[in-house]
Design a protein around this motif. Structure first.
Motif, PDB file in Angstrom:
ATOM      1  N   ARG A  62      -6.902   5.351   0.916  1.00  0.00           N
ATOM      2  CA  ARG A  62      -5.755   4.964   0.099  1.00  0.00           C
ATOM      3  C   ARG A  62      -4.886   6.158  -0.266  1.00  0.00           C
ATOM      4  NH1 ARG A  62      -8.985   1.768  -2.824  1.00  0.00           N
ATOM      5  NH2 ARG A  62      -9.215   3.547  -4.200  1.00  0.00           N
ATOM      6  N   ALA A  66      -0.935   6.375   0.286  1.00  0.00           N
ATOM      7  CA  ALA A  66       0.035   6.640  -0.785  1.00  0.00           C
ATOM      8  C   ALA A  66       0.874   7.868  -0.444  1.00  0.00           C
ATOM      9  CB  ALA A  66      -0.687   6.830  -2.120  1.00  0.00           C
ATOM     10  N   THR A  69       3.514   6.880   1.756  1.00  0.00           N
ATOM     11  CA  THR A  69       4.587   6.163   1.053  1.00  0.00           C
ATOM     12  C   THR A  69       5.568   7.180   0.468  1.00  0.00           C
ATOM     13  OG1 THR A  69       2.911   4.532   0.457  1.00  0.00           O
ATOM     14  CG2 THR A  69       5.053   4.321  -0.614  1.00  0.00           C
ATOM     15  N   LEU A 186       9.578  -1.544   5.321  1.00  0.00           N
ATOM     16  CA  LEU A 186       8.406  -2.202   5.907  1.00  0.00           C
ATOM     17  C   LEU A 186       7.111  -1.584   5.371  1.00  0.00           C
ATOM     18  CD1 LEU A 186       9.670  -2.499   9.586  1.00  0.00           C
ATOM     19  CD2 LEU A 186       9.434  -4.365   7.943  1.00  0.00           C
ATOM     20  N   ILE A 188       6.693  -0.168   2.527  1.00  0.00           N
ATOM     21  CA  ILE A 188       6.563  -0.518   1.104  1.00  0.00           C
ATOM     22  C   ILE A 188       5.794  -1.835   0.936  1.00  0.00           C
ATOM     23  CG2 ILE A 188       7.988  -1.396  -0.824  1.00  0.00           C
ATOM     24  CD1 ILE A 188       9.834   1.010  -0.352  1.00  0.00           C
ATOM     25  N   VAL A 189       5.882  -2.725   1.919  1.00  0.00           N
ATOM     26  CA  VAL A 189       5.100  -3.969   1.894  1.00  0.00           C
ATOM     27  C   VAL A 189       3.735  -3.736   2.543  1.00  0.00           C
ATOM     28  CG1 VAL A 189       4.989  -6.373   2.652  1.00  0.00           C
ATOM     29  CG2 VAL A 189       7.179  -5.404   1.927  1.00  0.00           C
ATOM     30  N   PHE A 191       1.815  -1.023   2.897  1.00  0.00           N
ATOM     31  CA  PHE A 191       0.825  -0.226   2.166  1.00  0.00           C
ATOM     32  C   PHE A 191       0.039  -1.051   1.138  1.00  0.00           C
ATOM     33  CE2 PHE A 191       0.063   2.530  -1.650  1.00  0.00           C
ATOM     34  CZ  PHE A 191      -1.127   3.077  -1.197  1.00  0.00           C
ATOM     35  N   PRO A 192       0.696  -1.724   0.180  1.00  0.00           N
ATOM     36  CA  PRO A 192      -0.121  -2.515  -0.759  1.00  0.00           C
ATOM     37  C   PRO A 192      -0.890  -3.635  -0.057  1.00  0.00           C
ATOM     38  CG  PRO A 192       2.236  -2.884  -1.152  1.00  0.00           C
ATOM     39  CD  PRO A 192       2.128  -1.756  -0.190  1.00  0.00           C
ATOM     40  N   LEU A 193      -0.262  -4.285   0.915  1.00  0.00           N
ATOM     41  CA  LEU A 193      -0.903  -5.425   1.578  1.00  0.00           C
ATOM     42  C   LEU A 193      -2.211  -5.033   2.258  1.00  0.00           C
ATOM     43  CD1 LEU A 193      -0.762  -8.406   2.539  1.00  0.00           C
ATOM     44  CD2 LEU A 193       0.529  -7.605   4.530  1.00  0.00           C
ATOM     45  N   VAL A 196      -4.356  -1.892  -0.444  1.00  0.00           N
ATOM     46  CA  VAL A 196      -4.691  -2.043  -1.871  1.00  0.00           C
ATOM     47  C   VAL A 196      -5.049  -3.471  -2.295  1.00  0.00           C
ATOM     48  CG1 VAL A 196      -4.028  -1.366  -4.207  1.00  0.00           C
ATOM     49  CG2 VAL A 196      -3.009  -0.171  -2.269  1.00  0.00           C
ATOM     50  N   MET A 197      -4.295  -4.483  -1.843  1.00  0.00           N
ATOM     51  CA  MET A 197      -4.503  -5.847  -2.348  1.00  0.00           C
ATOM     52  C   MET A 197      -5.863  -6.408  -1.965  1.00  0.00           C
ATOM     53  SD  MET A 197      -0.936  -7.786  -1.784  1.00  0.00           S
ATOM     54  CE  MET A 197       0.575  -7.042  -2.362  1.00  0.00           C
ATOM     55  N   ARG A 198      -6.569  -6.950  -2.962  1.00  0.00           N
ATOM     56  CA  ARG A 198      -7.872  -7.531  -2.704  1.00  0.00           C
ATOM     57  C   ARG A 198      -8.180  -8.607  -3.731  1.00  0.00           C
ATOM     58  NH1 ARG A 198     -11.203  -4.013  -1.358  1.00  0.00           N
ATOM     59  NH2 ARG A 198     -13.098  -4.800  -2.262  1.00  0.00           N
TER      60      ARG A 198
ATOM     61  N   THR B  19       5.088   3.851  -6.783  1.00  0.00           N
ATOM     62  CA  THR B  19       4.055   4.136  -5.788  1.00  0.00           C
ATOM     63  C   THR B  19       2.778   4.626  -6.469  1.00  0.00           C
ATOM     64  OG1 THR B  19       5.752   4.681  -4.165  1.00  0.00           O
ATOM     65  CG2 THR B  19       3.530   5.466  -3.687  1.00  0.00           C
ATOM     66  N   THR B  22       0.927   1.608  -7.918  1.00  0.00           N
ATOM     67  CA  THR B  22       0.180   0.853  -6.901  1.00  0.00           C
ATOM     68  C   THR B  22      -1.083   1.619  -6.491  1.00  0.00           C
ATOM     69  OG1 THR B  22       2.208  -0.146  -6.051  1.00  0.00           O
ATOM     70  CG2 THR B  22       0.301  -0.180  -4.587  1.00  0.00           C
ATOM     71  N   TRP B  23      -0.937   2.928  -6.287  1.00  0.00           N
ATOM     72  CA  TRP B  23      -2.081   3.768  -5.913  1.00  0.00           C
ATOM     73  C   TRP B  23      -3.151   3.699  -7.003  1.00  0.00           C
ATOM     74  CZ3 TRP B  23      -3.778   8.109  -8.649  1.00  0.00           C
ATOM     75  CH2 TRP B  23      -4.812   8.844  -8.028  1.00  0.00           C
ATOM     76  N   GLY B  26      -5.195   0.654  -7.064  1.00  0.00           N
ATOM     77  CA  GLY B  26      -6.224   0.750  -6.031  1.00  0.00           C
ATOM     78  C   GLY B  26      -7.402   1.588  -6.503  1.00  0.00           C
ATOM     79  N   ALA B  31      -8.411  -6.083  -8.719  1.00  0.00           N
ATOM     80  CA  ALA B  31      -8.520  -7.187  -7.766  1.00  0.00           C
ATOM     81  C   ALA B  31      -8.239  -8.488  -8.505  1.00  0.00           C
ATOM     82  CB  ALA B  31      -9.911  -7.211  -7.145  1.00  0.00           C
ATOM     83  N   ILE B  36      -2.823  -8.933  -7.800  1.00  0.00           N
ATOM     84  CA  ILE B  36      -2.042  -9.258  -6.595  1.00  0.00           C
ATOM     85  C   ILE B  36      -0.584  -9.522  -6.988  1.00  0.00           C
ATOM     86  CG2 ILE B  36      -1.669 -10.982  -4.750  1.00  0.00           C
ATOM     87  CD1 ILE B  36      -4.215  -9.992  -3.915  1.00  0.00           C
ATOM     88  N   MET B  39       1.101  -6.261  -7.899  1.00  0.00           N
ATOM     89  CA  MET B  39       1.439  -5.443  -6.725  1.00  0.00           C
ATOM     90  C   MET B  39       2.610  -6.034  -5.941  1.00  0.00           C
ATOM     91  SD  MET B  39      -2.275  -4.357  -5.328  1.00  0.00           S
ATOM     92  CE  MET B  39      -3.544  -4.163  -6.538  1.00  0.00           C
ATOM     93  N   ALA B  43       6.136  -4.230  -5.283  1.00  0.00           N
ATOM     94  CA  ALA B  43       6.688  -4.120  -3.928  1.00  0.00           C
ATOM     95  C   ALA B  43       8.093  -4.731  -3.878  1.00  0.00           C
ATOM     96  CB  ALA B  43       5.769  -4.802  -2.917  1.00  0.00           C
ATOM     97  N   LYS B  46      10.489  -2.285  -5.535  1.00  0.00           N
ATOM     98  CA  LYS B  46      10.695  -1.144  -4.641  1.00  0.00           C
ATOM     99  C   LYS B  46      11.573  -1.526  -3.455  1.00  0.00           C
ATOM    100  CE  LYS B  46       7.053   1.610  -3.822  1.00  0.00           C
ATOM    101  NZ  LYS B  46       5.662   1.898  -3.386  1.00  0.00           N
ATOM    102  N   TRP B  71      14.299 -11.947   2.564  1.00  0.00           N
ATOM    103  CA  TRP B  71      13.149 -11.531   3.378  1.00  0.00           C
ATOM    104  C   TRP B  71      12.012 -11.069   2.468  1.00  0.00           C
ATOM    105  CZ3 TRP B  71      10.511  -6.858   3.850  1.00  0.00           C
ATOM    106  CH2 TRP B  71       9.636  -6.762   4.937  1.00  0.00           C
TER     107      TRP B  71
END
Lengths: 198, 88
Positions: A62, A66, A69, A186, A188-189, A191-193, A196-198, B19, B22-23, B26, B31, B36, B39, B43, B46, B71
């Protein structure tokens, strides 16, 4: 798309202006849709294999994600400064900021190669499992876009050194810049996806 | 604050801070639904800054702003939908 002879995007009566050439924006949109499908495919594949995705996500670095990023955002920022310098006819600042943006992209590639080396060194490949298949293909697809972005920045830098861009004409520069910002957007989406996301 | 008059500088500072957040999420092992959504919101903020202040679409014809911001909303919604499906 970085041809300075290309047709500039039309100005609307309201004075609203699309930076760069109209064609580059259609290209950017197509690229973004391809990534949207890819991101959704990852998310829905994860929904079927939550435990496996969560387990292997823990093996990703991670910190390096980061750091990358930071590099892409900063690279994007330098390229915005290059465009702003063009509008102010500050010629040396255009080339300088493009070079700084390019170096950030180079830094991203180095970090990514270090990350891949650690994964491949551990014997991980696309066929290890679904998570790694997505991790490798998604990040590699993006990696290729960073390389293309850097090729574009190189062309812009050469043109800027020749004094092509200024307040009279910045369309080529703006078009290339828009593509570079898409690469940032791209990630920016992504990296977290993926990290990090869980 | 001369520095903050330039929207690009302002965007860069916010993007850096976001950033780190978000880091950090993590690092602490955040979780579940709340993290979610957090985050995805980060995003979105950002992505929107990149679209408006880096791509300079703030003053562009509305259609292009809507397409790119749309989008972001589409991608975030699909990720959230997939997450909800994973809970059932």
């Amino acid at each position: 798309m970085i041809n300075t002879q290309a047709v500039p995007a039309p100005e609307t009566p309201s004075g609203r202006r699309l930076p760069g050439d109209l064609a580059i924006w259609f290209f950017i949109l197509a690229e973004m849709l391809a990534f949207a499908v890819f991101f959704a495919a990852y998310a829905f594949a994860r929904a079927k294999n939550v435990e496996m995705f969560n387990t292997y996500q823990h093996t990703l670095d991670r910190n390096l994600g980061a750091l990358n990023t930071f590099l892409l955002i900063t690279g994007s920022w330098f390229v915005v400064l290059a465009v702003q310098a063009a509008h102010k006819d500050n010629r040396p600042a255009i080339a300088r900021n493009l070079l700084l943006g390019w170096l950030c992209g180079g830094g991203f590639l180095v970090v990514k190669v270090i990350e891949y080396a650690a994964k491949f060194g551990a014997g991980i490949s696309m066929s290890t499992n679904t998570f790694y298949m997505f991790y490798i293909s998604l990040t590699f697809f993006h990696f290729m876009h960073v390389i293309l972005g850097m090729v574009i920045l190189t062309i812009l830098w050469v043109q800027a050194r020749k004094g092509v861009y200024g307040s009279h004409d910045a369309h080529g520069l703006e078009s290339g810049a828009a593509y570079w910002h898409m690469v940032d957007l791209l990630w920016i989406v992504l990296f977290p996806l993926v990290y990090v996301m869980r | 604050m001369e520095l903050l008059k330039n929207p690009a500088h302002r965007a860069w500072i916010i993007l850096m801070i976001a950033t780190v957040v978000t880091w950090y999420l993590g690092e602490v092992g955040a979780a579940g639904t709340t993290s979610i959504i957090a985050m995805l919101l980060i995003a979105f903020v950002k992505g929107r800054l990149v679209i408006l202040d880096f791509m300079e679409l703030r003053e562009a014809p509305r259609m292009w702003r809507i397409l790119l911001e749309g989008w972001l909303i589409l991608v975030s919604s699909l990720i959230l939908l997939a997450y909800w499906i994973s809970l059932t």
